[in-house]
Design a protein around this motif. Structure first.
Motif, PDB file in Angstrom:
ATOM      1  N   ALA A  53      20.191  -4.994   9.306  1.00  0.00           N
ATOM      2  CA  ALA A  53      19.722  -4.261  10.483  1.00  0.00           C
ATOM      3  C   ALA A  53      18.269  -4.592  10.771  1.00  0.00           C
ATOM      4  CB  ALA A  53      19.890  -2.756  10.256  1.00  0.00           C
ATOM      5  N   VAL A  54      17.459  -4.659   9.726  1.00  0.00           N
ATOM      6  CA  VAL A  54      16.051  -5.003   9.919  1.00  0.00           C
ATOM      7  C   VAL A  54      15.933  -6.403  10.515  1.00  0.00           C
ATOM      8  CG1 VAL A  54      13.906  -5.475   8.705  1.00  0.00           C
ATOM      9  CG2 VAL A  54      15.232  -3.468   8.129  1.00  0.00           C
ATOM     10  N   LYS A  55      16.760  -7.303   9.997  1.00  0.00           N
ATOM     11  CA  LYS A  55      16.749  -8.673  10.522  1.00  0.00           C
ATOM     12  C   LYS A  55      17.097  -8.671  12.012  1.00  0.00           C
ATOM     13  CE  LYS A  55      20.132 -11.256  10.820  1.00  0.00           C
ATOM     14  NZ  LYS A  55      21.383 -11.959  10.612  1.00  0.00           N
ATOM     15  N   LEU A  56      18.142  -7.908  12.373  1.00  0.00           N
ATOM     16  CA  LEU A  56      18.573  -7.891  13.774  1.00  0.00           C
ATOM     17  C   LEU A  56      17.522  -7.267  14.675  1.00  0.00           C
ATOM     18  CD1 LEU A  56      22.324  -6.973  13.393  1.00  0.00           C
ATOM     19  CD2 LEU A  56      21.424  -9.009  14.435  1.00  0.00           C
ATOM     20  N   LEU A  57      16.833  -6.230  14.136  1.00  0.00           N
ATOM     21  CA  LEU A  57      15.776  -5.587  14.925  1.00  0.00           C
ATOM     22  C   LEU A  57      14.638  -6.560  15.198  1.00  0.00           C
ATOM     23  CD1 LEU A  57      15.468  -2.075  13.325  1.00  0.00           C
ATOM     24  CD2 LEU A  57      15.888  -2.548  15.709  1.00  0.00           C
ATOM     25  N   GLY A  58      14.373  -7.409  14.217  1.00  0.00           N
ATOM     26  CA  GLY A  58      13.253  -8.319  14.367  1.00  0.00           C
ATOM     27  C   GLY A  58      13.539  -9.513  15.248  1.00  0.00           C
ATOM     28  N   LYS A  59      14.790  -9.692  15.630  1.00  0.00           N
ATOM     29  CA  LYS A  59      15.139 -10.900  16.365  1.00  0.00           C
ATOM     30  C   LYS A  59      14.782 -10.791  17.833  1.00  0.00           C
ATOM     31  CE  LYS A  59      18.472 -13.418  13.817  1.00  0.00           C
ATOM     32  NZ  LYS A  59      19.698 -14.187  13.925  1.00  0.00           N
ATOM     33  N   GLU A  60      14.597 -11.946  18.420  1.00  0.00           N
ATOM     34  CA  GLU A  60      14.291 -11.979  19.841  1.00  0.00           C
ATOM     35  C   GLU A  60      15.556 -11.691  20.638  1.00  0.00           C
ATOM     36  OE1 GLU A  60      13.146 -15.792  21.129  1.00  0.00           O
ATOM     37  OE2 GLU A  60      12.709 -15.148  23.170  1.00  0.00           O
TER      38      GLU A  60
END
Lengths: 312, 145
Positions: A53-60
Motif C-alpha cells: 500500500a505504501v508503494k502504491l501511495l508513493g507511485k505517480e
C-alpha cells in the motif's frame, strides 16, 4: 450521530480488512500451490500488504494522453462509494448495525450495480481496447448474473416477507435457510462470485487475454481503489450470504458479532479456494451458464417455494 | 434429462476439484526458501570449471600444456605456465576463463591430461560488468585454501 460514528468505523475497517484479505488470498494461493506465499516483510509476511500500500501511495498517477479525462478521473472514486454504502444495512449482530434500513437488500443490490457503471466508465475513459473489452464484458456479465441473484434472494424474501436484513437474520433463529433453500443458496453464491468478478468468472480482468481488463491504464492509488472495491464487495457479498442463508449472527457460546465474522470470513475463504481451484471459463460458457442454467433453476426454485408457502 | 445429468456430473467434478485443492492446502510446502535454505547441487551439476586440489602436492596438477585452451570451442580459457629453472617441469601459473562466453560443454575437463579440472558447484554469480565475468580460476583455488 450514530450514523456518522458508523461511517467512521467503516472507513477505518474497510482498508484494514482489505489489507488482511489480500494477504489471506496470497497465503491461500501459496499453500494450495505448495509454497508459503509472502514471507519477507515481518514474520510470515503479515505486513506485506502494508508495504504494498505504501508503494502504491508513493507511485505517480499516470493519466494517458488520449483518455476521457473526467470519466477516467471519476471512475475509481465512484467504484469505492457503493463498497462503503453496502456496509450500512448489514447486521453484524442485533446491536451492531449502522441503520436497519427497511429495504436493506434492495439498497445493497442497487448500489452494487453502480460498481458496474464505474467499471464501464473506467473502461471507456481509458481509451484502450483491452480496457473497453473488459468493461463491456463486465456489463454483460453483471446484467446476466443479477437476475439469478435477485431470483434466489426473492425465494428467501417471500419466506420472510421483509427486506430488512436484521429481520431476515432473526427469522432463521430456529433453522438456517441454507437447509430450507439449498438451491437458492448455491445459485446466490455462484451469482455473487460472478457479480464481484472473482475467478472463475473474472473475465473482466482476464490477464491472459486482456492485460488486466478495465484497470489496465490505472496506476498507483487509483488502481488500489479498484482493488479495495473488489475486496470490499467480496466482504459484502459474503456478509449478505451469511445474513440470508447462514442465520446472520446466530450461534452458540460466542457473541453474535464473532459468529457473523467467522461465517463471513469462511465464505470469503471458500471464494478464494474456488479461485485457486478452477480455471477461468470462456465468455460464451459464462453467458450460457447464466441464461440456460442459473435463471431457469432459480425461477423454478422461486415457483416451488411460492407454491409450498401457499399450500402450508 | 441430458440437461440435468450435465449439471449433476459437472457439479460432482467441481467438488472433486475442490477436495483436491483442500488437501493441498494442508500439505507441507515443497519450495525452498532460497536465501535462507540452499539445496546441495547434484554431482552432475555444471558450474564453471575449477581446479581439483590434490592431496600429494596440496595444489593443482596443471602443467600449462594449453590443451584446454586449444580445444575450447569458444576460446574461453587463457592459461599461462611458468618454469622456475631450466630442465624443471612447467606448471600452471595463471588461469583465466571468460565465463560470459562459456557454454559449459566440458571439453576442457575431458581433454585435460592431468585430470585436474572439474566443474564447480557455483551457481550464485551476479555480475555488474561484462569484465567481471572473467574469472581467475587459479586465484579461486588459492582463496579456497
Amino acid at each position: 450521530m450514530a450514523g456518522l460514528v458508523g461511517l467512521a468505523i467503516i472507513a477505518a475497517i474497510v482498508p484494514l480488512n482489505v489489507a488482511f484479505l489480500v494477504l489471506l488470498e496470497r497465503k491461500v494461493a501459496g499453500h494450495i500451490q505448495l509454497r508459503p506465499g509472502p514471507m519477507e516483510v515481518a514474520p510470515h509476511g503479515i505486513l506485506q500488504t502494508l508495504a504494498d500500500a505504501v508503494k502504491l501511495l508513493g507511485k505517480e498517477m499516470v493519466t494517458p494522453l488520449s483518455t476521457d479525462k473526467i470519466v477516467f478521473f471519476l471512475a475509481p472514486i465512484i467504484v469505492v462509494a457503493p463498497a462503503f454504502v453496502g456496509f450500512v444495512p448489514i447486521p453484524f449482530s442485533p446491536m451492531m448495525q449502522i441503520r436497519d434500513v427497511n429495504v436493506g437488500i434492495l439498497l445493497i443490490f442497487s448500489f452494487s450495480s453502480i460498481t458496474v457503471m464505474s467499471i464501464l466508465m473506467a473502461g471507456w475513459g481509458s481509451n484502450n481496447k483491452y480496457a473497453l473489452i473488459g468493461a463491456v464484458r463486465s456489463v454483460a456479465q453483471n446484467v446476466a448474473y443479477e437476475i439469478p441473484l435477485l431470483l434466489a434472494t426473492m425465494s428467501v424474501i417471500i419466506m420472510t416477507n421483509t427486506f430488512k436484513l436484521g429481520a431476515i437474520a432473526q427469522a432463521q433463529s430456529s433453522v438456517w435457510y441454507i437447509f430450507l433453500q439449498p438451491v437458492a443458496a448455491i445459485i446466490f453464491f455462484i451469482a455473487t462470485t460472478a457479480e464481484t468478478n472473482r475467478a472463475p468468472f473474472d473475465l473482466v480482468e482476464a490477464e491472459s487475454e486482456l492485460v488486466s481488463g478495465f484497470h489496465t491504464e490505472y496506476t498507483g492509488m487509483r488502481f488500489s481503489l479498484f482493488f479495495l472495491a473488489e475486496y470490499t464487495n467480496m466482504v459484502i457479498a459474503a456478509a449478505l450470504f451469511t445474513v440470508l442463508f447462514l442465520g446472520g449472527s446466530s450461534g452458540p457460546f460466542f457473541p453474535g458479532m464473532i459468529w457473523f465474522l467467522i461465517k463471513t470470513y469462511f465464505l470469503i475463504f471458500v471464494v478464494m479456494w474456488i479461485r485457486w481451484t478452477y480455471p477461468r471459463i470462456r465468455f460464451d460458457q459464462l453467458m450460457n451458464f447464466a441464461w440456460k442454467v442459473l435463471i431457469p433453476i432459480a425461477l423454478l426454485n422461486l415457483l416451488i417455494t411460492a407454491i409450498v408457502l401457499k399450500v402450508i | 434429462m441430458q440437461y440435468v445429468k450435465e449439471i449433476l456430473v459437472g457439479g460432482k467434478s467441481l467438488i472433486i476439484g475442490l477436495w483436491i485443492t483442500l488437501k493441498r492446502l494442508f500439505k507441507p510446502i515443497v519450495t525452498v526458501q532460497y536465501p535462507r535454505q540452499k539445496l546441495t547441487m547434484t554431482p552432475n551439476f555444471r558450474g564453471h570449471i575449477e581446479f581439483i586440489r590434490f592431496d600429494d602436492t596440496k595444489t593443482h596438477h596443471c602443467v600449462a600444456c594449453g590443451l584446454c585452451a586449444r580445444t575450447c570451442p569458444s576460446h574461453v580459457i587463457k592459461v599461462q605456465g611458468e618454469k622456475t629453472r631450466a630442465g624443471d617441469l612447467k606448471y600452471g601459473r595463471q588461469y583465466y576463463i571468460d565465463f560470459s562466453k562459456c557454454s559449459l560443454c566440458g571439453l576442457c575437463v575431458d581433454v585435460c591430461p592431468e585430470c585436474t579440472l572439474q566443474f564447480s558447484k557455483e551457481y550464485e554469480y551476479v555480475f555488474y560488468h561484462r569484465w567481471d565475468t572473467v574469472l581467475d580460476i587459479m586465484g579461486r583455488l588459492e582463496g579456497k585454501r
